[in-house]
Each structure stands twice: as C-alpha cells, then as structure tokens.
Write a protein that holds these residues in place. Structure first.
Motif, PDB file in Angstrom:
ATOM      1  N   ASP A 144       1.044  -0.837   0.160  1.00 17.79           N
ATOM      2  CA  ASP A 144      -0.269   0.260   0.051  1.00 17.79           C
ATOM      3  C   ASP A 144       1.164   1.388   0.046  1.00 17.79           C
ATOM      4  OD1 ASP A 144      -2.425   1.137  -0.166  1.00 17.79           O
ATOM      5  OD2 ASP A 144      -2.645   1.559   2.027  1.00 17.79           O
ATOM      6  N   ARG A 145       2.080   1.076  -0.445  1.00 16.38           N
ATOM      7  CA  ARG A 145       3.179   2.100  -0.088  1.00 16.38           C
ATOM      8  C   ARG A 145       2.607   3.367  -1.398  1.00 16.38           C
ATOM      9  NH1 ARG A 145      10.038   1.832   0.482  1.00 16.38           N
ATOM     10  NH2 ARG A 145       9.514   2.033   2.710  1.00 16.38           N
ATOM     11  N   LEU A 146       2.798   4.469  -1.017  1.00 13.42           N
ATOM     12  CA  LEU A 146       2.417   5.591  -1.576  1.00 13.42           C
ATOM     13  C   LEU A 146       3.803   6.216  -2.411  1.00 13.42           C
ATOM     14  CD1 LEU A 146      -0.721   7.473   0.031  1.00 13.42           C
ATOM     15  CD2 LEU A 146      -0.524   5.555  -1.990  1.00 13.42           C
ATOM     16  N   ARG A 181      -5.553  10.295  -1.172  1.00 10.74           N
ATOM     17  CA  ARG A 181      -5.560   9.704   0.042  1.00 10.74           C
ATOM     18  C   ARG A 181      -5.956  10.214   1.398  1.00 10.74           C
ATOM     19  NH1 ARG A 181      -3.725   4.589  -0.182  1.00 10.74           N
ATOM     20  NH2 ARG A 181      -3.543   4.422   2.258  1.00 10.74           N
ATOM     21  N   GLU A 182      -6.084  10.042   2.266  1.00  4.30           N
ATOM     22  CA  GLU A 182      -5.417  10.324   3.499  1.00  4.30           C
ATOM     23  C   GLU A 182      -4.424   9.149   4.377  1.00  4.30           C
ATOM     24  OE1 GLU A 182      -6.934  12.899   5.008  1.00  4.30           O
ATOM     25  OE2 GLU A 182      -8.257  13.510   3.534  1.00  4.30           O
ATOM     26  N   VAL A 183      -3.840  10.384   4.888  1.00  8.63           N
ATOM     27  CA  VAL A 183      -1.924   9.510   5.292  1.00  8.63           C
ATOM     28  C   VAL A 183      -2.148  10.568   6.926  1.00  8.63           C
ATOM     29  CG1 VAL A 183      -0.182   9.451   4.820  1.00  8.63           C
ATOM     30  CG2 VAL A 183      -1.486   9.502   2.660  1.00  8.63           C
ATOM     31  N   PRO A 184      -2.328   9.210   7.629  1.00 13.78           N
ATOM     32  CA  PRO A 184      -2.018   9.417   9.433  1.00 13.78           C
ATOM     33  C   PRO A 184      -0.125   9.149   9.425  1.00 13.78           C
ATOM     34  CG  PRO A 184      -2.286   7.070   8.929  1.00 13.78           C
ATOM     35  CD  PRO A 184      -2.432   7.453   7.501  1.00 13.78           C
ATOM     36  N   LEU A 189       8.976   9.897  -4.443  1.00 13.15           N
ATOM     37  CA  LEU A 189       9.378   9.281  -2.578  1.00 13.15           C
ATOM     38  C   LEU A 189       8.502   8.636  -1.847  1.00 13.15           C
ATOM     39  CD1 LEU A 189      11.291  12.652  -1.615  1.00 13.15           C
ATOM     40  CD2 LEU A 189      12.202  10.813  -2.468  1.00 13.15           C
ATOM     41  N   PRO A 190       9.270   7.252  -1.459  1.00  9.30           N
ATOM     42  CA  PRO A 190       7.758   6.689  -0.989  1.00  9.30           C
ATOM     43  C   PRO A 190       7.149   7.208  -0.026  1.00  9.30           C
ATOM     44  CG  PRO A 190      10.724   6.386   0.034  1.00  9.30           C
ATOM     45  CD  PRO A 190      10.005   6.992  -1.217  1.00  9.30           C
ATOM     46  N   LEU A 191       6.537   6.826   0.486  1.00  6.54           N
ATOM     47  CA  LEU A 191       5.469   7.097   1.652  1.00  6.54           C
ATOM     48  C   LEU A 191       4.402   5.854   2.496  1.00  6.54           C
ATOM     49  CD1 LEU A 191       4.319   9.433   3.735  1.00  6.54           C
ATOM     50  CD2 LEU A 191       2.631  10.010   2.289  1.00  6.54           C
ATOM     51  N   LEU A 209      11.044   1.956   6.151  1.00  4.96           N
ATOM     52  CA  LEU A 209       9.695   2.768   6.961  1.00  4.96           C
ATOM     53  C   LEU A 209      10.089   4.574   6.669  1.00  4.96           C
ATOM     54  CD1 LEU A 209       7.460   2.407   8.263  1.00  4.96           C
ATOM     55  CD2 LEU A 209       8.197   3.009  10.110  1.00  4.96           C
ATOM     56  N   VAL A 210       8.101   4.757   5.653  1.00  7.04           N
ATOM     57  CA  VAL A 210       9.027   6.670   5.444  1.00  7.04           C
ATOM     58  C   VAL A 210       7.687   6.761   6.551  1.00  7.04           C
ATOM     59  CG1 VAL A 210       9.148   8.060   3.445  1.00  7.04           C
ATOM     60  CG2 VAL A 210      10.406   6.044   4.031  1.00  7.04           C
ATOM     61  N   THR A 211       7.128   7.681   7.129  1.00  7.17           N
ATOM     62  CA  THR A 211       5.967   7.938   7.407  1.00  7.17           C
ATOM     63  C   THR A 211       6.281   9.398   7.104  1.00  7.17           C
ATOM     64  OG1 THR A 211       7.150   9.059  10.025  1.00  7.17           O
ATOM     65  CG2 THR A 211       6.090   5.997   9.413  1.00  7.17           C
ATOM     66  N   ALA A 212       4.643  10.317   7.824  1.00  6.97           N
ATOM     67  CA  ALA A 212       4.600  10.769   7.124  1.00  6.97           C
ATOM     68  C   ALA A 212       4.512  12.101   8.408  1.00  6.97           C
ATOM     69  CB  ALA A 212       2.976  11.285   6.603  1.00  6.97           C
ATOM     70  N   ASP A 213       5.768  13.034   8.350  1.00  3.67           N
ATOM     71  CA  ASP A 213       5.965  14.228  10.062  1.00  3.67           C
ATOM     72  C   ASP A 213       5.039  15.281   9.839  1.00  3.67           C
ATOM     73  OD1 ASP A 213       8.389  14.364  11.954  1.00  3.67           O
ATOM     74  OD2 ASP A 213       7.893  15.987  10.513  1.00  3.67           O
ATOM     75  N   GLY A 214       5.116  15.191   8.517  1.00  5.12           N
ATOM     76  CA  GLY A 214       4.303  16.898   8.968  1.00  5.12           C
ATOM     77  C   GLY A 214       2.746  16.872   7.386  1.00  5.12           C
ATOM     78  N   VAL A 215       2.117  18.421   8.786  1.00  3.16           N
ATOM     79  CA  VAL A 215       0.893  18.113   7.195  1.00  3.16           C
ATOM     80  C   VAL A 215       1.045  18.520   6.138  1.00  3.16           C
ATOM     81  CG1 VAL A 215       0.852  20.728   7.936  1.00  3.16           C
ATOM     82  CG2 VAL A 215      -1.457  19.437   7.606  1.00  3.16           C
ATOM     83  N   GLY A 216       1.727  19.282   5.578  1.00  4.69           N
ATOM     84  CA  GLY A 216       2.123  19.675   4.784  1.00  4.69           C
ATOM     85  C   GLY A 216       1.969  17.950   3.852  1.00  4.69           C
ATOM     86  N   ILE A 217       2.997  16.890   4.246  1.00  2.00           N
ATOM     87  CA  ILE A 217       2.708  15.314   3.520  1.00  2.00           C
ATOM     88  C   ILE A 217       1.712  15.362   3.087  1.00  2.00           C
ATOM     89  CG2 ILE A 217       3.478  13.077   3.671  1.00  2.00           C
ATOM     90  CD1 ILE A 217       5.948  15.473   2.984  1.00  2.00           C
ATOM     91  N   VAL A 218       0.659  14.717   4.331  1.00  2.00           N
ATOM     92  CA  VAL A 218      -0.919  14.950   5.014  1.00  2.00           C
ATOM     93  C   VAL A 218      -1.868  15.317   4.094  1.00  2.00           C
ATOM     94  CG1 VAL A 218      -2.532  14.296   6.093  1.00  2.00           C
ATOM     95  CG2 VAL A 218      -0.804  14.508   6.868  1.00  2.00           C
ATOM     96  N   TRP A 219      -0.958  17.042   3.329  1.00  2.00           N
ATOM     97  CA  TRP A 219      -1.857  17.780   2.559  1.00  2.00           C
ATOM     98  C   TRP A 219      -1.759  17.448   0.424  1.00  2.00           C
ATOM     99  CZ3 TRP A 219       0.219  21.586  -0.893  1.00  2.00           C
ATOM    100  CH2 TRP A 219      -0.466  22.017  -1.781  1.00  2.00           C
TER     101      TRP A 219
END
Length: 259
Positions: A19-21, A98-101, A26-28, A80-90
């Motif tokens: 399910d990696r985006l 996609r809504e990414v936590p 770059l992966p997320l 593992l690459v996680t969303a650190d900031g709201v900019g990545i979520v946006w």
C-alpha cells in the motif's frame, strides 16, 4: 564490513508495503503512529539484528532532495517512511486522494521510549557537543531507557566510518541520528550495516527537544498540524525555511495540474 556491502543488502518489507504511496518519486507508508511503533518494536527485539532505516518525511525533504541524489536514494531504500508534517498529509490528499496519518519523528522516539523503557538501549548521535549528553540524561530520568552511547553530530564526512564503528560497537537497539536533513538519512543508509542497530531514525531536532535546548511546539499546534507555522514564525533561525515550504506548495499544485 564496507558501505558497499550495506548497499547490496536487501531491506526488510515495511508494514503495508503493498500500500506504499509515492510522492515526487519518494515513498510514503500510510501507517498510523501506533502501527509504526509496533513494527519498530518488533524490529528492535528480534533475535537476528537486521538494520532498518526510518525516514520521517516532510516538505523540506522533498524540496531538498531535488538536488541531492544520495538523499533520494536513502529515502527510496528506507524501510519505513512516515508522514512527519501536515504538508505531506496535504500533498497525499491532493495528489493521491488519500488520507495519510501522521507519525512524526518526536512522537516515534517518545513512543518507543515509553513503550520499552528499561529494556531499550538507545544511542544518542547528533546535535552540538554536550546536548546529546543532556538528552540522554533526561531520557533516563523520564523513560528509564539504557544509554548505549553518546556522540555529537559535529564531525565531517572523513570521520563517518570511525563514528559508525563506535555506534556499531554499542549494541544499541535504537540509534537517534540528528545531524540535519539529508546528512542524517544518507549517513544511516550508507553505514547501516556498520551501525548495526535494528532501528536507525533520522530525527532532526528531537535530541535538542529531549535535552531541553529546543522547545516542542504547543500541543494545540501539533493537534491541528500547524506546528511548522509556529516554529518558523517565532524562530528567526528558521525563517530561511519559509521559501522551501512555498516551493513545496508550488510543486504540489503544478503536479496536480499535470495529472
């Protein structure tokens, strides 16, 4: 063991790898904080110590990586690459629908220490001389962790192997590498087999926050996902980051128009 050996070693699958985006090549990994903490805990305490690199992706990483191929590779090959900031979520919402936590670096570090306490051996690598020592003292006081080792982040590339071997001899479960965006991720990726720890996190200013030499953004800004505005607005040293954030917004909007 040489850096070349580390580059040829296959990485372990990430949770939900299917399910990696991808954002700007770059992966997320769209994992929750709880899921990320569980997986990192599994990696840290396996009988076979396999190094895993963790990247906490933010908009500045994406902008900065446009001119740094080694930084791109370090992120592309991270476990593992996680969303650190709201900019990545946006950006994930705009470009992937996609809504990414979020799973920010500070929350990952704090969560691992809270969960594992005295069984966790942590190496504090980074920040100015003396700061990592202070962070380690506070981590012992607040979470009861074991200090596997300490080293400041002010060394040049010629010393990388020496430092990596020093960390590798410590028997750490977790290495917190705080040497600035790009430098820390490239270091973890390039020397992963020498560093040897099951989890290697590029954690930016987390060591400074643990030491008390930098202030964590207020809870309300973190809950709303606008802590970067608070930091940039109040810290003159961070004002040079604003153009990168603006460039990121332009990149996302331009990419959206192309799709």
């Amino acid at each position: 063991m040489t850096p070349a050996d580390s580059r040829s070693t296959p990485v372990s699958p990430v949770p939900g790898a299917e399910d990696r985006l991808t954002l700007f090549d770059l992966p997320l990994d769209p994992v929750t904080l709880d899921h990320a903490l569980t997986r990192l805990g599994e990696w840290m305490f396996r009988a076979h110590r396999t190094p895993h690199t963790v990247v906490t992706l933010n908009p500045e990483f994406i902008v900065q990586s446009r001119t740094q191929p080694d930084f791109v590779r370090a992120m592309q090959e991270a476990d593992l690459v996680t969303a650190d900031g709201v900019g990545i979520v946006w950006a994930a919402r705009q470009l992937r629908g996609r809504e990414v936590p979020r799973a920010p670096g500070y929350d990952l570090v704090k969560g691992l220490m809270e969960r594992h306490g005295a069984e966790l051996r942590v190496f504090f690598l980074g920040a100015k001389p003396g700061v990592a020592e202070q962070a380690a003292q506070h981590a012992v006081r607040d979470y009861g962790v074991q200090v596997a080792g300490i080293h400041h982040g002010y060394f040049d590339q010629a010393e990388d192997q020496r430092v990596a071997e020093f960390v590798g001899a410590s028997g750490a479960h977790l290495v917190l590498t705080a040497m600035g965006a790009g430098r820390q991720e490239i270091f973890n990726h390039y020397w992963r087999q020498v560093l040897g720890a099951p989890v290697l996190i590029g954690c930016g200013g987390v060591i400074d926050v643990l030491a008390g030499t930098a202030e964590l953004a207020p809870t309300w800004t973190r809950r709303l996902g606008v802590e970067f505005l608070w930091r940039v607005g109040l810290d003159r040293k961070r004002w040079n980051r604003a153009p990168r954030l603006a460039q990121f917004v332009r990149m996302v909007l331009a990419e959206k128009r192309r799709t």
